[in-house]
Design a protein around this motif. Structure first.
Motif, PDB file in Angstrom:
ATOM      1  N   ASN A 137       0.822  -1.200   0.000  1.00 45.04           N
ATOM      2  CA  ASN A 137       0.000   0.000   0.000  1.00 45.04           C
ATOM      3  C   ASN A 137       0.865   1.263   0.000  1.00 45.04           C
ATOM      4  O   ASN A 137       0.525   2.264  -0.646  1.00 45.04           O
ATOM      5  N   ILE A 138       1.993   1.197   0.694  1.00 45.50           N
ATOM      6  CA  ILE A 138       2.952   2.322   0.658  1.00 45.50           C
ATOM      7  C   ILE A 138       3.437   2.510  -0.786  1.00 45.50           C
ATOM      8  O   ILE A 138       3.473   3.622  -1.310  1.00 45.50           O
ATOM      9  N   PHE A 139       3.775   1.405  -1.439  1.00 49.40           N
ATOM     10  CA  PHE A 139       4.239   1.477  -2.836  1.00 49.40           C
ATOM     11  C   PHE A 139       3.159   2.109  -3.727  1.00 49.40           C
ATOM     12  O   PHE A 139       3.407   3.064  -4.452  1.00 49.40           O
ATOM     13  N   LYS A 185       0.566   3.959  -3.017  1.00 52.93           N
ATOM     14  CA  LYS A 185       0.237   5.362  -2.734  1.00 52.93           C
ATOM     15  C   LYS A 185       1.405   6.302  -3.023  1.00 52.93           C
ATOM     16  O   LYS A 185       1.187   7.493  -3.265  1.00 52.93           O
ATOM     17  N   THR A 186       2.636   5.782  -2.986  1.00 46.64           N
ATOM     18  CA  THR A 186       3.781   6.602  -3.392  1.00 46.64           C
ATOM     19  C   THR A 186       3.706   6.839  -4.895  1.00 46.64           C
ATOM     20  O   THR A 186       3.953   7.945  -5.382  1.00 46.64           O
ATOM     21  N   VAL A 187       3.343   5.793  -5.642  1.00 50.37           N
ATOM     22  CA  VAL A 187       3.179   5.924  -7.089  1.00 50.37           C
ATOM     23  C   VAL A 187       2.108   6.970  -7.405  1.00 50.37           C
ATOM     24  O   VAL A 187       2.322   7.881  -8.200  1.00 50.37           O
ATOM     25  N   GLU A 188       0.969   6.855  -6.745  1.00 51.47           N
ATOM     26  CA  GLU A 188      -0.115   7.819  -6.973  1.00 51.47           C
ATOM     27  C   GLU A 188       0.320   9.245  -6.650  1.00 51.47           C
ATOM     28  O   GLU A 188       0.096  10.178  -7.416  1.00 51.47           O
ATOM     29  N   GLY A 189       0.956   9.387  -5.465  1.00 51.18           N
ATOM     30  CA  GLY A 189       1.332  10.723  -4.994  1.00 51.18           C
ATOM     31  C   GLY A 189       2.390  11.365  -5.869  1.00 51.18           C
ATOM     32  O   GLY A 189       2.271  12.528  -6.248  1.00 51.18           O
ATOM     33  N   LEU A 190       3.416  10.596  -6.207  1.00 46.69           N
ATOM     34  CA  LEU A 190       4.499  11.172  -7.002  1.00 46.69           C
ATOM     35  C   LEU A 190       4.024  11.513  -8.406  1.00 46.69           C
ATOM     36  O   LEU A 190       4.388  12.553  -8.952  1.00 46.69           O
TER      37      LEU A 190
END
Lengths: 332, 332
Positions: free
Chosen positions: B227-229, B231-236
């Motif tokens: 989930n960290i991966f 959401k990092t993809v989404e955010g970046l």
């Protein structure tokens, strides 16, 4: 003030490191100790050598070497030698663009942990829509306890205030949801402890997708999660820019358009490089260690030395010591 | 074959869902059961209604509701009703563009876990430089044991082969280094177990920065890390595209250039949407559940039903059952 500089660390060592250090020595009113291959350093320096001293180091530790083994076997490499000089009080801080792993391993080995700190952390700065945010730990500790994260929050908060100039830094906990009950047992317990802490400005959980909105100044996580975050950012940025490049190549119209907005790409890319290789602080070691990014040029080295000077002049270490002591009472 | 479709799930429900389902009913030689507000569904359908049945559901579960509470209290919402129909054997699979959390919670509650599976996982597909790669778990389990990750690898591998058409999918373990000894205790133990497994093609650790190179087809991790991966993809991605947009606005020359390469941005953005909201598979529940992305239009719903059909026709469940049984012997 005397700053020890690892002359052999980084992609452009020794020349760029030496030139950045020479500039710092002449402009920042500090003395510099360059640790590395004496002959090479001298040839980079040419004539200018005021306030600069050279300590000859025969070996170099590369980024590819397993850090722990490297600092144990290459005792005469620039990193271990610089750290020994720092430990002996020959300088006030050390700056290196060399292997982060070797600096952390050597730092633990030679300097030890700072009083009261269970685990030192590696902190780095990422760009956001507002001001940059500090994330720690980005990889020193694959396994963490809640108490470690609390100490990261304290150290990061003090660093952010003193060096980044943020009053009352907003501290967040990296998590997969904003609600208190979200996440694994590590973050759930940490949340409760951070909420109770009086000496930081804890503002709750932050999801990675909101990280870049810039509503937090210091974000804490275990080193496994932080390293996943860092490397996802690196991987996705390279992938996206590569995809844009490939698409642009597919038509003359696109190539023309891309030519017009090339400065835009470069500006955004350089903001990213900042996050990709943006240097790191080793917090929690018993000594001041500034890690410049591996691709540092003379300007980046100069800035790294400037940060080290600011660190020495600040009251960070005693502030951390006091905060840790207070916290012991609060969170046990 | 009969596919149950949650008519009320997703941003464009019920109209786009109903139209996608109607197309599937007429073109895929299947029967469709639409679960949702009968009146609204009928008005969306207009005249065309061959091979379509409507089951009236009075309530709707939104994405904002806490999933567990929602499926317990809103028993007459389209998701719990659809799941009950699936459980009773009234349909062969269920398709929904509704809340992933509610589908997982309701799925566990109504369908239960598939024989031998300790923890179901949510899997989703990300674009890479080569073919798309499946990542699981992306958020169902914040805390995992090595055995869970081994089961994710088995389920993901079989799904990738049967539905994505990849012979001998290359399975990777998401980690912060490629060496076997890297990472936290969960991944270290999992690595050893995956290496021993005979029924998958384990290819080692994969760092997030190499994920997008496309050298792995199935990548496993615990749900917190996944989930960290995600959401990092989404955010970046949002951050980067926003930064590019802001820079472009700053000059007329840039705006002109951007106009010329607009299709490039759109192409890359749509590839990303794929990863951001690219739908998800709920693997390990005792039933076939396909989750379409929340922003699904009629085409995406049609494709989701097509995947569900393929899933029903395949031998995935019995393959998984067999693989789990074999594994029990291997890894205990």
């Amino acid at each position: 003030m005397k700053i020890i500089v690892d002359a052999m660390g980084g992609d452009h060592a020794p020349s760029e490191v030496v030139l950045g250090a020479a500039k710092a020595a002449s402009e920042l009113e500090i003395d510099v100790v360059l640790v590395g291959n004496e002959e090479k350093i001298k040839s980079c320096l040419g004539g200018q050598a005021s306030r600069i001293e050279i300590v000859n180091a025969q070996e170099v530790i590369s980024n590819d070497e397993p850090p722990v083994a490297a600092v144990r076997t290459k005792k005469n490499a620039s990193i271990p030698m610089g750290l020994r000089l720092l430990k002996e009080g020959y300088g006030d801080a050390m700056v290196s663009a060399g292997s982060t792993g070797a600096l952390m391993a050597g730092g633990l080995f030679t300097l030890g942990r700072f009083e009261g700190i269970e685990r030192p952390a590696i902190a780095t700065v990422f760009p956001t829509k507002k001001r940059p945010a500090l994330l720690l730990d980005i990889g020193a500790n694959s396994e963490c306890k809640p108490k470690n994260l609390v100490q990261f929050a304290l150290m990061g908060s003090i660093y952010c205030k003193e060096i980044m100039g943020v009053e009352q830094p907003r501290v967040g906990l990296l998590n997969i949801g904003v609600e208190e009950e979200k996440g694994n047992s590590l973050v759930k317990t940490t949340y409760v402890m951070l909420k109770e802490l009086k000496n930081i400005n804890f503002c709750g959980n932050v999801e990675p997708r909101d990280f870049f909105d810039g509503n937090f100044d210091v974000v804490v996580c275990d080193g496994f999660t932080g390293n996943i975050f860092l490397k996802t950012v690196e991987g996705l940025a390279a992938f996206l820019l590569g995809q844009l490049k490939d698409e642009i190549k597919s038509s003359i119209k696109y190539s023309l358009g891309a030519l017009l907005i090339k400065p835009v790409f470069n500006a955004v890319k350089s903001r990213l490089d900042y996050s990709e290789y943006g240097g790191a602080m080793l917090l929690g070691l018993d000594g001041i260690l500034v890690k410049c990014h591996g691709s540092s040029d003379r300007k980046a080295i100069f800035n790294g030395i400037k940060v080290a000077k600011k660190f020495v002049e600040s009251d960070i270490l005693s502030e951390i010591k006091e905060a840790i002591k207070e916290t012991e009472g609060q969170v046990g």
